[in-house]
Design a protein around this motif. Structure first.
Motif, PDB file in Angstrom:
ATOM      1  N   GLY A  29       5.931  -6.855  -4.539  1.00 61.13           N
ATOM      2  CA  GLY A  29       5.709  -5.567  -3.902  1.00 61.13           C
ATOM      3  C   GLY A  29       4.237  -5.233  -3.790  1.00 61.13           C
ATOM      4  O   GLY A  29       3.765  -4.764  -2.728  1.00 61.13           O
ATOM      5  N   GLY A  30       3.482  -5.458  -4.843  1.00 62.27           N
ATOM      6  CA  GLY A  30       2.052  -5.195  -4.798  1.00 62.27           C
ATOM      7  C   GLY A  30       1.342  -6.070  -3.794  1.00 62.27           C
ATOM      8  O   GLY A  30       0.465  -5.608  -3.037  1.00 62.27           O
ATOM      9  N   SER A  31       1.715  -7.349  -3.755  1.00 64.97           N
ATOM     10  CA  SER A  31       1.075  -8.281  -2.816  1.00 64.97           C
ATOM     11  C   SER A  31       1.374  -7.893  -1.372  1.00 64.97           C
ATOM     12  O   SER A  31       0.475  -7.916  -0.505  1.00 64.97           O
ATOM     13  N   LEU A  32       2.627  -7.530  -1.100  1.00 68.89           N
ATOM     14  CA  LEU A  32       2.985  -7.133   0.261  1.00 68.89           C
ATOM     15  C   LEU A  32       2.314  -5.824   0.668  1.00 68.89           C
ATOM     16  O   LEU A  32       1.880  -5.658   1.820  1.00 68.89           O
ATOM     17  N   ALA A  33       2.217  -4.880  -0.274  1.00 67.72           N
ATOM     18  CA  ALA A  33       1.531  -3.620   0.032  1.00 67.72           C
ATOM     19  C   ALA A  33       0.056  -3.867   0.349  1.00 67.72           C
ATOM     20  O   ALA A  33      -0.509  -3.284   1.275  1.00 67.72           O
ATOM     21  N   TRP A  34      -0.578  -4.740  -0.428  1.00 66.11           N
ATOM     22  CA  TRP A  34      -1.982  -5.085  -0.178  1.00 66.11           C
ATOM     23  C   TRP A  34      -2.135  -5.756   1.182  1.00 66.11           C
ATOM     24  O   TRP A  34      -3.101  -5.495   1.915  1.00 66.11           O
ATOM     25  N   LEU A  35      -1.171  -6.612   1.516  1.00 61.67           N
ATOM     26  CA  LEU A  35      -1.229  -7.279   2.821  1.00 61.67           C
ATOM     27  C   LEU A  35      -1.105  -6.268   3.953  1.00 61.67           C
ATOM     28  O   LEU A  35      -1.819  -6.355   4.970  1.00 61.67           O
ATOM     29  N   ALA A  36      -0.209  -5.277   3.764  1.00 63.10           N
ATOM     30  CA  ALA A  36      -0.006  -4.289   4.819  1.00 63.10           C
ATOM     31  C   ALA A  36      -1.221  -3.377   4.981  1.00 63.10           C
ATOM     32  O   ALA A  36      -1.568  -2.973   6.102  1.00 63.10           O
ATOM     33  N   ILE A  37      -1.869  -3.046   3.868  1.00 63.47           N
ATOM     34  CA  ILE A  37      -2.995  -2.112   3.933  1.00 63.47           C
ATOM     35  C   ILE A  37      -4.294  -2.816   4.322  1.00 63.47           C
ATOM     36  O   ILE A  37      -5.035  -2.358   5.209  1.00 63.47           O
ATOM     37  N   ARG A  38      -4.563  -3.950   3.690  1.00 63.52           N
ATOM     38  CA  ARG A  38      -5.846  -4.624   3.874  1.00 63.52           C
ATOM     39  C   ARG A  38      -5.782  -5.835   4.811  1.00 63.52           C
ATOM     40  O   ARG A  38      -6.811  -6.448   5.080  1.00 63.52           O
ATOM     41  N   ARG A  39      -4.588  -6.180   5.217  1.00 62.78           N
ATOM     42  CA  ARG A  39      -4.395  -7.342   6.076  1.00 62.78           C
ATOM     43  C   ARG A  39      -4.897  -8.629   5.420  1.00 62.78           C
ATOM     44  O   ARG A  39      -5.400  -9.532   6.090  1.00 62.78           O
ATOM     45  N   ARG A  40      -4.737  -8.679   4.093  1.00 63.08           N
ATOM     46  CA  ARG A  40      -5.146  -9.877   3.349  1.00 63.08           C
ATOM     47  C   ARG A  40      -4.041 -10.235   2.348  1.00 63.08           C
ATOM     48  O   ARG A  40      -3.479  -9.365   1.690  1.00 63.08           O
ATOM     49  N   TRP A  41      -3.746 -11.527   2.252  1.00 64.35           N
ATOM     50  CA  TRP A  41      -2.738 -12.009   1.311  1.00 64.35           C
ATOM     51  C   TRP A  41      -3.452 -12.434   0.023  1.00 64.35           C
ATOM     52  O   TRP A  41      -4.062 -13.477  -0.050  1.00 64.35           O
ATOM     53  N   THR A  42      -3.393 -11.534  -0.991  1.00 69.46           N
ATOM     54  CA  THR A  42      -4.101 -11.789  -2.260  1.00 69.46           C
ATOM     55  C   THR A  42      -3.123 -11.555  -3.410  1.00 69.46           C
ATOM     56  O   THR A  42      -3.153 -10.507  -4.085  1.00 69.46           O
ATOM     57  N   PRO A  43      -2.239 -12.493  -3.681  1.00 70.07           N
ATOM     58  CA  PRO A  43      -1.192 -12.253  -4.687  1.00 70.07           C
ATOM     59  C   PRO A  43      -1.645 -12.434  -6.133  1.00 70.07           C
ATOM     60  O   PRO A  43      -0.989 -11.916  -7.047  1.00 70.07           O
ATOM     61  N   GLY A 100      12.339  -9.823 -15.829  1.00 71.56           N
ATOM     62  CA  GLY A 100      12.105 -10.771 -14.736  1.00 71.56           C
ATOM     63  C   GLY A 100      12.169 -10.089 -13.381  1.00 71.56           C
ATOM     64  O   GLY A 100      11.338 -10.357 -12.492  1.00 71.56           O
ATOM     65  N   ILE A 101      13.148  -9.190 -13.203  1.00 73.40           N
ATOM     66  CA  ILE A 101      13.249  -8.446 -11.951  1.00 73.40           C
ATOM     67  C   ILE A 101      12.027  -7.540 -11.772  1.00 73.40           C
ATOM     68  O   ILE A 101      11.455  -7.441 -10.675  1.00 73.40           O
ATOM     69  N   ALA A 102      11.622  -6.870 -12.862  1.00 76.99           N
ATOM     70  CA  ALA A 102      10.445  -5.996 -12.784  1.00 76.99           C
ATOM     71  C   ALA A 102       9.196  -6.784 -12.408  1.00 76.99           C
ATOM     72  O   ALA A 102       8.372  -6.318 -11.608  1.00 76.99           O
ATOM     73  N   PHE A 103       9.057  -7.992 -12.984  1.00 83.06           N
ATOM     74  CA  PHE A 103       7.905  -8.829 -12.649  1.00 83.06           C
ATOM     75  C   PHE A 103       7.902  -9.170 -11.156  1.00 83.06           C
ATOM     76  O   PHE A 103       6.867  -9.065 -10.485  1.00 83.06           O
ATOM     77  N   ALA A 104       9.056  -9.550 -10.628  1.00 77.68           N
ATOM     78  CA  ALA A 104       9.133  -9.910  -9.208  1.00 77.68           C
ATOM     79  C   ALA A 104       8.820  -8.715  -8.311  1.00 77.68           C
ATOM     80  O   ALA A 104       8.092  -8.845  -7.317  1.00 77.68           O
ATOM     81  N   VAL A 105       9.362  -7.548  -8.678  1.00 79.69           N
ATOM     82  CA  VAL A 105       9.112  -6.354  -7.861  1.00 79.69           C
ATOM     83  C   VAL A 105       7.633  -5.984  -7.871  1.00 79.69           C
ATOM     84  O   VAL A 105       7.032  -5.702  -6.824  1.00 79.69           O
ATOM     85  N   LEU A 106       7.017  -6.002  -9.071  1.00 78.31           N
ATOM     86  CA  LEU A 106       5.605  -5.637  -9.171  1.00 78.31           C
ATOM     87  C   LEU A 106       4.707  -6.637  -8.446  1.00 78.31           C
ATOM     88  O   LEU A 106       3.803  -6.256  -7.681  1.00 78.31           O
TER      89      LEU A 106
END
Length: 372
Positions: free
Chosen positions: A212-226, A203-209
């Motif tokens: 974390g992936g969604s926030l990284a995408w937001l930071a790089i592409r400036r788009r919220w795509t979870p 469950g923790i791994a799922f939340a981190v992935l």
């Protein structure tokens, strides 16, 4: 009276124990130490008489025999044995004075093959094990056993080290299958001493992935795509969890189909091999129109129900010597003792119903009897 021997154990009914031994072989453990058989014979506690012979420690198994070994804190045992008949070994631990419930989950058991063999027993994964307890061996069935050699892995380090090794052993311990597994199949444990389940970590791994992936995408592409990250994280942790389950359940799977009912019963009722052999013998001995009574122990609901289930559609009831009329499975009717053609006798702890004599057996306390 004719006697039937069980089929050879060619398919390896001890697959779970073999799997556990493979895991132990891959672990960096110190070598086993030989334990003199005479020392065991002089200091062990047993529920039945045991004989020290030139071959080893010998005893008969007519119903069951419990043995406490004088090896406090033993984590692993390797036993060499010679067996004649049908014998099931169950292992656990106890305080040395009070007999533990041998079939408590997770039930650690192995059918001992006829002739000479060796079994590797991991006590760390048994119920309630601790460095203060002693090994408990429980033999049941119909036959005789000679323990020809015993080796042990004594406790290394302090209590914390022992607890850590127990946590490691439980993590990938094989799932133990028996007729109550459906009631006691718990989630996989990651750290038993701390009560941490594998699903907690997944469950923790799922939340981190996912986060974390969604926030990284937001930071790089400036788009919220979870959504893609939620999907990938969900599939990844599901596959990991399924992989762990497959590793643990694989040794217990019976993947070789048997067409003959007698073969299936003799080979696959591994948690009660004497009952499997007796049920197969009853199928071969009882005519299609004969009426059957089953004499089993007062608390042995599984034994008589298994026999009656496999003997259907023959009329089949549970024989209670004090009863005037005997009842079968729900909805199958009732029979008086004078209406029975055959009695199947399975360790009832009571004399055989009057008027019947054994005609075929798998042991002294497990046989098929007919009316004289």
């Amino acid at each position: 009276m004719t006697a039937r021997a069980p089929l050879d154990d060619r398919r390896g009914r001890g697959a779970v124990a073999t799997w556990a031994a493979m895991l132990l072989a891959a672990a960096p453990l110190p070598p086993m130490q030989d334990v003199p058989i005479r020392f065991v014979a002089e200091n062990a506690g047993a529920s039945s008489p045991m004989r020290l012979t030139t071959d080893g420690l010998a005893f008969d198994v007519t119903q069951w025999v419990g043995v406490f070994l004088p090896l406090k804190g033993a984590e692993l045992l390797e036993i060499d044995y010679r067996v004649r008949g049908i014998v099931l070994l169950t292992w656990g631990s106890g305080d040395g004075t009070t007999t533990p419930a041998p079939h408590s989950p997770p039930w650690h058991h192995e059918v001992l093959k006829q002739g000479a063999g060796r079994a590797t027993l991991d006590f760390r994964t048994t119920a309630g094990w601790s460095p203060e307890r002693v090994p408990f061996l429980f033999f049941e069935g119909a036959g005789d056993v000679v323990l020809t050699g015993i080796r042990t892995l004594p406790a290394q380090g302090g209590r914390e080290d022992a607890v850590r090794r127990r946590d490691q052993a439980i993590r990938l311990a094989p799932i133990r299958i028996d007729h109550t597994t459906i009631n006691f199949l718990d989630p996989p444990v990651w750290n038993a001493s701390r009560g941490i389940f594998l699903l907690d970590l997944l469950g923790i791994a799922f939340a981190v992935l996912a986060v974390g992936g969604s926030l990284a995408w937001l930071a790089i592409r400036r788009r919220w795509t979870p959504v893609p990250f939620l999907a990938v994280a969900g599939v990844a942790v599901a596959l990991l969890g399924d992989g762990v389950f497959l590793v643990r359940v694989w040794p217990s799977l019976a993947l070789r189909p048997r067409i003959d009912a007698g073969e299936r019963l003799r080979e696959n009722l591994h948690f009660s091999p004497a009952l499997g052999a007796l049920t197969a013998l009853a199928l071969e001995s009882v005519g299609p129109d004969e009426r059957v009574g089953v004499q089993a122990g007062a608390n042995d609901w599984f034994g008589w129900e298994t026999l009656c289930f496999h003997l259907a559609p023959r009329p089949c009831v549970r024989v209670l010597p004090a009863a005037m009329v005997h009842e079968g499975l729900p909805g199958t009717g009732r029979l008086g003792a004078d209406q029975l053609d055959v009695v199947v006798y399975l360790n009832p702890g009571a004399p055989l119903l009057p008027g019947f004599s054994p005609v075929a057996s798998v042991g002294a306390e497990a046989f098929v009897a007919r009316r004289r």
